[in-house]
Design an enzyme around this catalytic site. Structure first.
Site, mmCIF file in Angstrom:
data_model
loop_
_atom_site.group_PDB
_atom_site.id
_atom_site.type_symbol
_atom_site.label_atom_id
_atom_site.label_comp_id
_atom_site.label_asym_id
_atom_site.label_seq_id
_atom_site.Cartn_x
_atom_site.Cartn_y
_atom_site.Cartn_z
ATOM 1 N N CYS A 83 67.126 121.419 -10.493
ATOM 2 C CA CYS A 83 68.251 121.539 -9.572
ATOM 3 C C CYS A 83 68.715 122.993 -9.540
ATOM 4 O O CYS A 83 68.937 123.609 -10.585
ATOM 5 C CB CYS A 83 69.390 120.630 -10.026
ATOM 6 S SG CYS A 83 70.885 120.800 -9.032
ATOM 7 N N CYS A 131 71.590 115.250 -7.429
ATOM 8 C CA CYS A 131 71.432 115.549 -8.847
ATOM 9 C C CYS A 131 72.494 114.759 -9.617
ATOM 10 O O CYS A 131 73.662 114.751 -9.241
ATOM 11 C CB CYS A 131 71.620 117.051 -9.085
ATOM 12 S SG CYS A 131 71.664 117.509 -10.825
ATOM 13 N N CYS A 134 75.213 117.590 -11.416
ATOM 14 C CA CYS A 134 76.192 118.360 -10.631
ATOM 15 C C CYS A 134 76.531 117.705 -9.287
ATOM 16 O O CYS A 134 77.362 118.204 -8.551
ATOM 17 C CB CYS A 134 75.701 119.786 -10.410
ATOM 18 S SG CYS A 134 74.300 119.936 -9.279
ATOM 19 N N CYS A 154 61.765 113.422 -0.428
ATOM 20 C CA CYS A 154 61.706 114.597 0.435
ATOM 21 C C CYS A 154 62.872 115.510 0.083
ATOM 22 O O CYS A 154 64.024 115.195 0.376
ATOM 23 C CB CYS A 154 61.766 114.137 1.890
ATOM 24 S SG CYS A 154 61.505 115.451 3.079
#
Length: 165
Positions: A83, A131, A134, A154
């Site tokens: 991330c 994510c 976060c 995707c």
């Protein structure tokens, strides 16, 4: 509700019911954070300072980068896709494939590192994922991926950074 709208919706529902694992055209994916995963929370000003404008747009404003704009779409090395907001490993190179869509695509993810929610921004419902640490927007999951999962995660390249093995 007008009759033609009702018939159109019921017709679409009937067609998508024939596809295994699909409800109204999107895969049924319910993701939860791994136990003990600490959440990263920053103010919007802190996020703006930390991220590039493109990464901020994708991660914090649920944006989508242009297809074929990310160098990660062509990345072929072994490693981890993390991330861009908090550095949590979301995907590995072993699960990446060329979907031909112009966005980095994966057939599975690191368990417990993504969260999912329904997205109705395009009228037709889609499964959006974030994510787990976060809560940054990453992309959408579709039912047209390769085996063994049949899924295509995707991802926006701007929401990731690559760490070679």
């Amino acid at each position: 509700m007008k009759r033609r709208h009702f018939l159109g919706l019921s017709g679409l529902t009937g067609l998508t019911a024939l596809i295994p694992g699909v409800s109204m055209g999107f895969p049924r994916v319910k993701l939860e954070a791994a136990e003990g995963l600490e959440r990263v929370t920053l103010s919007e000003d802190e996020w703006r300072e930390k991220l590039s404008s493109k990464a901020y747009y994708v991660l914090r404003e649920h944006g989508t980068e242009a297809a074929f704009s990310s160098p990660l779409d062509d990345e072929q090395r072994k490693g981890e896709y993390r991330c861009a907001g908090c550095d949590l490993v979301l995907f590995t190179s072993d699960t990446k494939f060329d979907s031909g869509t112009g966005w980095p695509s994966f057939y599975t993810h690191v368990e417990g590192h993504l969260l999912s929610q329904l997205d109705f921004s395009m009228i037709w419902p889609r499964t959006e994922y974030h994510c787990a640490r976060c809560r940054g927007h990453q992309g959408h999951v579709f039912s047209d991926g390769p085996e063994p999962t049949g899924l295509r995660w995707c991802n926006n390249g701007a929401a990731l950074h690559f760490v070679p093995a």
